[in-house]
Every structure is written in C-alpha cells, then in structure tokens.
Write a protein that holds these residues in place. Structure first.
Motif, PDB file in Angstrom:
ATOM      1  N   ILE A   1       0.924  -1.308   0.061  1.00 29.24           N
ATOM      2  CA  ILE A   1       0.089  -0.052  -0.099  1.00 29.24           C
ATOM      3  C   ILE A   1       1.153   1.047   0.043  1.00 29.24           C
ATOM      4  O   ILE A   1       0.548   2.661   0.300  1.00 29.24           O
ATOM      5  CB  ILE A   1      -1.361   0.245   1.168  1.00 29.24           C
ATOM      6  CG1 ILE A   1      -0.685   0.004   2.666  1.00 29.24           C
ATOM      7  CG2 ILE A   1      -1.760  -0.936   1.074  1.00 29.24           C
ATOM      8  CD1 ILE A   1      -1.337   0.407   3.604  1.00 29.24           C
TER       9      ILE A   1
ATOM     10  N   ILE B   1       0.021   4.941  -1.315  1.00 29.66           N
ATOM     11  CA  ILE B   1      -1.354   5.546  -1.139  1.00 29.66           C
ATOM     12  C   ILE B   1      -0.542   6.071  -0.119  1.00 29.66           C
ATOM     13  O   ILE B   1      -0.304   5.611   0.643  1.00 29.66           O
ATOM     14  CB  ILE B   1      -2.468   4.244  -0.423  1.00 29.66           C
ATOM     15  CG1 ILE B   1      -3.561   2.969  -1.603  1.00 29.66           C
ATOM     16  CG2 ILE B   1      -3.792   5.429  -0.188  1.00 29.66           C
ATOM     17  CD1 ILE B   1      -3.633   2.576  -0.918  1.00 29.66           C
TER      18      ILE B   1
ATOM     19  N   VAL C   1      -6.002   3.835   3.390  1.00 32.50           N
ATOM     20  CA  VAL C   1      -6.691   2.108   2.727  1.00 32.50           C
ATOM     21  C   VAL C   1      -7.564   1.459   2.446  1.00 32.50           C
ATOM     22  O   VAL C   1      -8.545   1.448   3.542  1.00 32.50           O
ATOM     23  CB  VAL C   1      -5.049   1.353   3.093  1.00 32.50           C
ATOM     24  CG1 VAL C   1      -5.879  -0.095   1.847  1.00 32.50           C
ATOM     25  CG2 VAL C   1      -4.459   2.170   2.906  1.00 32.50           C
ATOM     26  N   ASN C   2      -8.590   1.342   1.189  1.00 29.94           N
ATOM     27  CA  ASN C   2     -10.004   0.732   1.734  1.00 29.94           C
ATOM     28  C   ASN C   2      -9.790  -0.397   0.748  1.00 29.94           C
ATOM     29  O   ASN C   2      -8.736  -1.632   0.107  1.00 29.94           O
ATOM     30  CB  ASN C   2     -10.601   1.299   0.115  1.00 29.94           C
ATOM     31  CG  ASN C   2     -11.111   3.048   0.869  1.00 29.94           C
ATOM     32  OD1 ASN C   2     -11.273   3.192   1.294  1.00 29.94           O
ATOM     33  ND2 ASN C   2     -10.394   4.113   0.052  1.00 29.94           N
TER      34      ASN C   2
ATOM     35  N   THR D   1     -11.106  -2.371  -1.464  1.00 28.86           N
ATOM     36  CA  THR D   1     -10.785  -2.562  -3.200  1.00 28.86           C
ATOM     37  C   THR D   1      -8.879  -2.513  -3.629  1.00 28.86           C
ATOM     38  O   THR D   1      -8.227  -2.473  -4.595  1.00 28.86           O
ATOM     39  CB  THR D   1     -11.255  -1.453  -3.898  1.00 28.86           C
ATOM     40  OG1 THR D   1     -10.864   0.089  -3.246  1.00 28.86           O
ATOM     41  CG2 THR D   1     -12.576  -1.457  -4.071  1.00 28.86           C
ATOM     42  N   ASP D   2      -8.295  -1.904  -2.296  1.00 30.86           N
ATOM     43  CA  ASP D   2      -6.616  -1.942  -2.456  1.00 30.86           C
ATOM     44  C   ASP D   2      -5.884  -3.117  -2.407  1.00 30.86           C
ATOM     45  O   ASP D   2      -5.883  -3.077  -2.457  1.00 30.86           O
ATOM     46  CB  ASP D   2      -6.684  -0.535  -1.501  1.00 30.86           C
ATOM     47  CG  ASP D   2      -6.657   0.534  -1.693  1.00 30.86           C
ATOM     48  OD1 ASP D   2      -6.862   0.872  -2.585  1.00 30.86           O
ATOM     49  OD2 ASP D   2      -7.279   1.157  -0.352  1.00 30.86           O
TER      50      ASP D   2
ATOM     51  N   ASN E   1      -5.392  -6.922  -3.181  1.00 31.12           N
ATOM     52  CA  ASN E   1      -5.344  -7.633  -4.185  1.00 31.12           C
ATOM     53  C   ASN E   1      -5.164  -9.022  -4.153  1.00 31.12           C
ATOM     54  O   ASN E   1      -4.502  -9.204  -5.090  1.00 31.12           O
ATOM     55  CB  ASN E   1      -4.814  -7.098  -5.202  1.00 31.12           C
ATOM     56  CG  ASN E   1      -3.006  -6.857  -4.570  1.00 31.12           C
ATOM     57  OD1 ASN E   1      -2.934  -6.931  -3.344  1.00 31.12           O
ATOM     58  ND2 ASN E   1      -2.159  -6.016  -5.314  1.00 31.12           N
TER      59      ASN E   1
END
Length: 183
Positions: A51, A54, A59-60, A62-63, A65
């Motif tokens: 991350i 960012i 941090v959401n 959707t981040d 992965n």
C-alpha cells in the motif's frame, strides 16, 4: 530463505521514561492489550499487501489485491519506516491509515495477526482503539516491522511462513517480539 523483520534496537533504546515503552511498545512489538498471545500464532501463513503508493487517503478494501484467509498473518507494506526512520517526528505522527472497513474486513476474515512497517494501523488518535478492537477478536497487531521491501521483492503476491516470538510478560499491553519470514 529467512528474512528478519525485527527492528534492531540498541541498549539506549530501552532507557526511557515513556510509560508506553515501559509497557512493551517499542521497536517491533505485538499489541496484545492485556490479552494472551496464543502459541498457535507463533507460526502462520503470511500474506503481504503493498500500500506504499497510497499517500493521500485511507486504505480501502478495494486496495486489497490478494486472497485473505482465516488465521493469516497479513502484512501491510507502507515503506513508512524505510522513508522516515524509526522514532523520527514524521514517523510518529503518520501511520498506515487503514480504513475502518479494512479493519472490519480483516476481523470478519478471522486473521490472526496484522503487521505493518509503521507505528500503527490507523492515525494516532485511533491507535489504541483499533488495537483493542483487534485484540478483542483475538487478532494482534505487530508494529514497526522492517525489511518489508526486501520480503515483498522476494515473495510478491505469494504466501510465505511467518514466525512471531513475543516475550511472555504478564500485565502488558505490548510485547517486544522477534518476527522472521521464511520462503
């Protein structure tokens, strides 16, 4: 191959009047918040999430992965320690900034450990609150990890084994620990 994710400390780092440090919150440590660190957590499957790009937002979900599973040790690579240096003013005032939804997601997934190369998972004003929330769900936060960039270069999105050995202290909210990754 083994990589030590533990921040090296000198003897002078242990001499302090800071009450949080006296409770084990210095260097690489596990925030147990007066709960018991389970022996099962000594060896876990590790997953790392980069991350570091960012910077201007939380941090959401959707981040995230990679697939997160029950009992994983999820490590967030922020590069915060590498860029700012442990103990520096900038290091202390900024952190990983995981959103509440990411914390809730990790709790629902029933991960065992959450690691970060920063002083906490969220901004300082929510630090204790999020650590306690995680601990209340038997999830412990490991802060101030180092060599995360080296680990990420080697494993990318692949799983690896993580060993975490906290001190066995009573009545402490933080436990100094040694953390080793193996792949």
């Amino acid at each position: 191959m083994l990589i030590d994710l533990t921040l090296k400390m000198s003897k002078s780092d242990f001499i302090t009047d800071d009450p949080s440090r006296k409770l084990g919150h210095f260097g690489t440590h596990c925030d147990v918040m007066n709960k018991e660190f389970l022996l099962e957590n000594i060896k876990r499957v590790g997953k790392i999430i980069d991350i570091s790009n960012i910077k201007d937002r939380e941090v959401n979900i959707t981040d995230i992965n990679i697939e997160i599973e029950k009992n994983d040790f999820v490590i967030f690579k922020t590069d915060h320690l590498k860029i700012n240096g442990y103990g520096a003013k900038e290091y202390q005032i900024k952190s990983a900034e995981l959103s509440d939804s990411v914390i809730d997601f990790l709790i629902k997934k029933k991960v065992s450990l959450i690691g970060v190369d920063a002083p906490g998972l969220q901004k300082a004003s929510k630090h204790g609150e999020v650590d306690q929330l995680c601990a209340d769900h038997n999830i412990f936060v490991i802060e101030n990890l180092c060599n995360i960039d080296t680990l990420y270069e080697k494993v990318k999105n692949n799983s690896f084994t993580v060993y975490c050995f906290p001190l066995n202290l009573l009545d402490s909210t933080g436990l100094s620990c040694r953390v080793i990754a193996e792949f």
